[in-house]
Scaffold this motif. Structure first.
Motif, PDB file in Angstrom:
ATOM      1  N   LYS A  87       6.586  -1.465 -12.582  1.00 37.65           N
ATOM      2  CA  LYS A  87       6.637  -2.845 -13.070  1.00 37.65           C
ATOM      3  C   LYS A  87       6.736  -3.823 -11.916  1.00 37.65           C
ATOM      4  O   LYS A  87       7.703  -3.810 -11.163  1.00 37.65           O
ATOM      5  CB  LYS A  87       7.846  -3.005 -14.005  1.00 37.65           C
ATOM      6  CG  LYS A  87       8.174  -4.441 -14.347  1.00 37.65           C
ATOM      7  CD  LYS A  87       7.730  -4.813 -15.699  1.00 37.65           C
ATOM      8  CE  LYS A  87       8.168  -6.182 -16.172  1.00 37.65           C
ATOM      9  NZ  LYS A  87       8.190  -7.262 -15.237  1.00 37.65           N
ATOM     10  N   LEU A  88       5.720  -4.660 -11.786  1.00 38.01           N
ATOM     11  CA  LEU A  88       5.734  -5.749 -10.818  1.00 38.01           C
ATOM     12  C   LEU A  88       6.493  -6.927 -11.416  1.00 38.01           C
ATOM     13  O   LEU A  88       6.663  -7.002 -12.630  1.00 38.01           O
ATOM     14  CB  LEU A  88       4.309  -6.164 -10.467  1.00 38.01           C
ATOM     15  CG  LEU A  88       3.593  -5.354  -9.395  1.00 38.01           C
ATOM     16  CD1 LEU A  88       3.394  -3.919  -9.818  1.00 38.01           C
ATOM     17  CD2 LEU A  88       2.275  -5.974  -9.038  1.00 38.01           C
TER      18      LEU A  88
ATOM     19  N   ASP B 221      -2.990  -2.879 -15.012  1.00 38.06           N
ATOM     20  CA  ASP B 221      -3.209  -4.192 -15.602  1.00 38.06           C
ATOM     21  C   ASP B 221      -4.039  -4.973 -14.580  1.00 38.06           C
ATOM     22  O   ASP B 221      -4.142  -4.572 -13.413  1.00 38.06           O
ATOM     23  CB  ASP B 221      -1.843  -4.859 -15.832  1.00 38.06           C
ATOM     24  CG  ASP B 221      -1.960  -6.308 -16.250  1.00 38.06           C
ATOM     25  OD1 ASP B 221      -2.719  -6.596 -17.192  1.00 38.06           O
ATOM     26  OD2 ASP B 221      -1.292  -7.154 -15.633  1.00 38.06           O
ATOM     27  N   ILE B 222      -4.618  -6.079 -14.981  1.00 34.68           N
ATOM     28  CA  ILE B 222      -5.467  -6.836 -14.056  1.00 34.68           C
ATOM     29  C   ILE B 222      -4.766  -8.072 -13.502  1.00 34.68           C
ATOM     30  O   ILE B 222      -4.496  -8.162 -12.305  1.00 34.68           O
ATOM     31  CB  ILE B 222      -6.807  -7.217 -14.728  1.00 34.68           C
ATOM     32  CG1 ILE B 222      -7.586  -5.934 -15.056  1.00 34.68           C
ATOM     33  CG2 ILE B 222      -7.623  -8.133 -13.810  1.00 34.68           C
ATOM     34  CD1 ILE B 222      -8.841  -6.147 -15.855  1.00 34.68           C
ATOM     35  N   ASP B 223      -4.472  -9.033 -14.366  1.00 36.33           N
ATOM     36  CA  ASP B 223      -3.990 -10.331 -13.896  1.00 36.33           C
ATOM     37  C   ASP B 223      -2.561 -10.253 -13.365  1.00 36.33           C
ATOM     38  O   ASP B 223      -1.642  -9.833 -14.049  1.00 36.33           O
ATOM     39  CB  ASP B 223      -4.105 -11.363 -15.020  1.00 36.33           C
ATOM     40  CG  ASP B 223      -5.566 -11.597 -15.382  1.00 36.33           C
ATOM     41  OD1 ASP B 223      -6.351 -11.922 -14.474  1.00 36.33           O
ATOM     42  OD2 ASP B 223      -5.917 -11.424 -16.563  1.00 36.33           O
ATOM     43  N   ASN B 224      -2.426 -10.635 -12.107  1.00 35.42           N
ATOM     44  CA  ASN B 224      -1.154 -10.645 -11.373  1.00 35.42           C
ATOM     45  C   ASN B 224      -0.569  -9.250 -11.189  1.00 35.42           C
ATOM     46  O   ASN B 224       0.620  -9.091 -10.965  1.00 35.42           O
ATOM     47  CB  ASN B 224      -0.161 -11.615 -12.020  1.00 35.42           C
ATOM     48  CG  ASN B 224      -0.726 -13.012 -12.015  1.00 35.42           C
ATOM     49  OD1 ASN B 224      -1.131 -13.521 -10.979  1.00 35.42           O
ATOM     50  ND2 ASN B 224      -0.803 -13.630 -13.184  1.00 35.42           N
ATOM     51  N   THR B 225      -1.453  -8.260 -11.284  1.00 37.64           N
ATOM     52  CA  THR B 225      -1.121  -6.874 -10.963  1.00 37.64           C
ATOM     53  C   THR B 225      -2.158  -6.362  -9.976  1.00 37.64           C
ATOM     54  O   THR B 225      -1.840  -6.053  -8.845  1.00 37.64           O
ATOM     55  CB  THR B 225      -1.088  -5.988 -12.227  1.00 37.64           C
ATOM     56  OG1 THR B 225      -0.059  -6.454 -13.105  1.00 37.64           O
ATOM     57  CG2 THR B 225      -0.828  -4.536 -11.869  1.00 37.64           C
ATOM     58  N   SER B 226      -3.411  -6.286 -10.408  1.00 31.98           N
ATOM     59  CA  SER B 226      -4.505  -5.867  -9.532  1.00 31.98           C
ATOM     60  C   SER B 226      -5.092  -7.060  -8.778  1.00 31.98           C
ATOM     61  O   SER B 226      -5.428  -6.959  -7.602  1.00 31.98           O
ATOM     62  CB  SER B 226      -5.614  -5.202 -10.348  1.00 31.98           C
ATOM     63  OG  SER B 226      -5.122  -4.099 -11.058  1.00 31.98           O
ATOM     64  N   LEU B 227      -5.225  -8.152  -9.490  1.00 33.23           N
ATOM     65  CA  LEU B 227      -5.740  -9.396  -8.902  1.00 33.23           C
ATOM     66  C   LEU B 227      -4.616 -10.429  -8.842  1.00 33.23           C
ATOM     67  O   LEU B 227      -3.811 -10.530  -9.771  1.00 33.23           O
ATOM     68  CB  LEU B 227      -6.895  -9.952  -9.742  1.00 33.23           C
ATOM     69  CG  LEU B 227      -8.124  -9.062  -9.900  1.00 33.23           C
ATOM     70  CD1 LEU B 227      -9.153  -9.719 -10.825  1.00 33.23           C
ATOM     71  CD2 LEU B 227      -8.752  -8.754  -8.546  1.00 33.23           C
ATOM     72  N   ALA B 228      -4.590 -11.189  -7.783  1.00 37.63           N
ATOM     73  CA  ALA B 228      -3.570 -12.232  -7.592  1.00 37.63           C
ATOM     74  C   ALA B 228      -3.993 -13.492  -8.340  1.00 37.63           C
ATOM     75  O   ALA B 228      -4.137 -14.564  -7.763  1.00 37.63           O
ATOM     76  CB  ALA B 228      -3.380 -12.500  -6.103  1.00 37.63           C
TER      77      ALA B 228
ATOM     78  N   ASP C 195       8.203  -9.482  -3.180  1.00 34.53           N
ATOM     79  CA  ASP C 195       8.756  -8.826  -4.362  1.00 34.53           C
ATOM     80  C   ASP C 195       7.852  -7.697  -4.860  1.00 34.53           C
ATOM     81  O   ASP C 195       8.323  -6.722  -5.442  1.00 34.53           O
ATOM     82  CB  ASP C 195       8.979  -9.839  -5.482  1.00 34.53           C
ATOM     83  CG  ASP C 195      10.088 -10.836  -5.171  1.00 34.53           C
ATOM     84  OD1 ASP C 195      10.905 -10.571  -4.261  1.00 34.53           O
ATOM     85  OD2 ASP C 195      10.139 -11.888  -5.843  1.00 34.53           O
ATOM     86  N   VAL C 196       6.550  -7.824  -4.641  1.00 33.45           N
ATOM     87  CA  VAL C 196       5.581  -6.800  -5.041  1.00 33.45           C
ATOM     88  C   VAL C 196       5.628  -5.595  -4.093  1.00 33.45           C
ATOM     89  O   VAL C 196       5.467  -4.450  -4.518  1.00 33.45           O
ATOM     90  CB  VAL C 196       4.152  -7.398  -5.076  1.00 33.45           C
ATOM     91  CG1 VAL C 196       3.084  -6.308  -5.157  1.00 33.45           C
ATOM     92  CG2 VAL C 196       4.001  -8.378  -6.236  1.00 33.45           C
ATOM     93  N   ALA C 197       5.889  -5.843  -2.818  1.00 28.94           N
ATOM     94  CA  ALA C 197       5.796  -4.803  -1.783  1.00 28.94           C
ATOM     95  C   ALA C 197       6.601  -3.534  -2.078  1.00 28.94           C
ATOM     96  O   ALA C 197       6.061  -2.426  -1.939  1.00 28.94           O
ATOM     97  CB  ALA C 197       6.183  -5.381  -0.422  1.00 28.94           C
ATOM     98  N   PRO C 198       7.865  -3.611  -2.491  1.00 30.76           N
ATOM     99  CA  PRO C 198       8.602  -2.365  -2.736  1.00 30.76           C
ATOM    100  C   PRO C 198       8.043  -1.560  -3.910  1.00 30.76           C
ATOM    101  O   PRO C 198       8.078  -0.337  -3.899  1.00 30.76           O
ATOM    102  CB  PRO C 198      10.039  -2.812  -2.998  1.00 30.76           C
ATOM    103  CG  PRO C 198      10.005  -4.267  -3.200  1.00 30.76           C
ATOM    104  CD  PRO C 198       8.733  -4.786  -2.610  1.00 30.76           C
TER     105      PRO C 198
ATOM    106  N   GLN D  23      -3.121  -7.040  -2.398  1.00 32.59           N
ATOM    107  CA  GLN D  23      -3.490  -6.084  -1.355  1.00 32.59           C
ATOM    108  C   GLN D  23      -2.622  -4.827  -1.331  1.00 32.59           C
ATOM    109  O   GLN D  23      -3.127  -3.719  -1.160  1.00 32.59           O
ATOM    110  CB  GLN D  23      -3.482  -6.756   0.021  1.00 32.59           C
ATOM    111  CG  GLN D  23      -4.151  -5.918   1.095  1.00 32.59           C
ATOM    112  CD  GLN D  23      -5.643  -5.686   0.829  1.00 32.59           C
ATOM    113  OE1 GLN D  23      -6.380  -6.615   0.530  1.00 32.59           O
ATOM    114  NE2 GLN D  23      -6.071  -4.436   0.901  1.00 32.59           N
ATOM    115  N   ALA D  24      -1.332  -4.971  -1.505  1.00 27.76           N
ATOM    116  CA  ALA D  24      -0.450  -3.791  -1.475  1.00 27.76           C
ATOM    117  C   ALA D  24      -0.770  -2.839  -2.625  1.00 27.76           C
ATOM    118  O   ALA D  24      -0.729  -1.613  -2.446  1.00 27.76           O
ATOM    119  CB  ALA D  24       1.015  -4.229  -1.534  1.00 27.76           C
ATOM    120  N   ILE D  25      -1.114  -3.380  -3.781  1.00 24.21           N
ATOM    121  CA  ILE D  25      -1.502  -2.536  -4.915  1.00 24.21           C
ATOM    122  C   ILE D  25      -2.860  -1.903  -4.646  1.00 24.21           C
ATOM    123  O   ILE D  25      -3.054  -0.699  -4.869  1.00 24.21           O
ATOM    124  CB  ILE D  25      -1.509  -3.354  -6.233  1.00 24.21           C
ATOM    125  CG1 ILE D  25      -0.105  -3.880  -6.552  1.00 24.21           C
ATOM    126  CG2 ILE D  25      -2.072  -2.526  -7.377  1.00 24.21           C
ATOM    127  CD1 ILE D  25       0.948  -2.810  -6.775  1.00 24.21           C
TER     128      ILE D  25
END
Length: 194
Positions: free
Chosen positions: A185-186, A74-81, A44-47, A91-93
């Motif tokens: 928006k992720l 943003d950091i949590d669940n955007t830059s970092l998993a 879902d993040v990839a596109p 990784q994709a971000i």
């Protein structure tokens, strides 16, 4: 007697409706399991990451002289998993952001994390592979709310002369208030993923 029977029947009917409206243990567990697995989340993040990378390619191709382009994350669940793989990058971000950095964009972060977590947050981000050109956190004391903190961070970066070409986050509060050219928006799965 007939009146009491009717009242009892109405009460019993109402109790059935109220009880049916309350979540069962299984329903409550299903809500907590509403988040997809890691592989589905990454799919879902990839596109979104692909759109970000494409946009950066176009936007950074002809940067006007004197402009300081920047990506705000943003950091949590955007830059970092954070939920799926604590301490690891999304990784994709990271790949899209590295592309932007290689083509002249600064990498800035806006987070609702507490101000006293500055050093540990920088360490987490750099350990995950990010360059940190700026980190703005929730100020100590007053708490204006997540959207206002993020907006305040973006305004602060603009005040430092950055042109915020992209803003990336997984919550609507990461994007409210503008002060950036394009938002990405992720998924947050209706707020279930913080």
């Amino acid at each position: 007697m007939l009146k009491r029977t009717r009242i009892a029947a109405v009460l019993a009917s109402t109790m059935c409706m109220v009880t049916a409206a309350l979540p069962t243990v299984a329903q409550a567990a299903a809500r907590s399991e509403a988040l997809p697995g890691k592989s589905e989340w990454l799919a879902d993040v990839a596109p979104v990451a692909s759109d970000l990378r494409d946009y950066l390619g176009h936007r950074l191709a002809n940067v006007p002289a004197g402009e300081k382009p920047a990506i705000v994350l943003d950091i949590d669940n955007t830059s970092l998993a954070t939920h799926y793989d604590p301490g690891r990058p999304v990784q994709a971000i990271l790949d899209a952001v590295r592309y932007g950095q290689q083509h002249g964009a600064a990498v800035l972060f806006a987070s609702y994390r507490d101000a006293d977590s500055h050093d540990s947050t920088v360490h987490q981000l750099t350990s995950a592979g990010y360059t940190v050109d700026g980190l703005c956190l929730k100020p100590s004391g007053d708490d204006p709310g997540k959207a206002q903190v993020k907006l305040g961070c973006r305004k602060k970066y603009e005040g430092e002369g950055y042109t915020l070409i992209a803003n990336v986050g997984n919550r609507s509060t990461d994007l409210e208030g503008g002060h950036y050219e394009k938002g990405f928006k992720l998924p947050d799965y209706d707020g279930a993923l913080s």
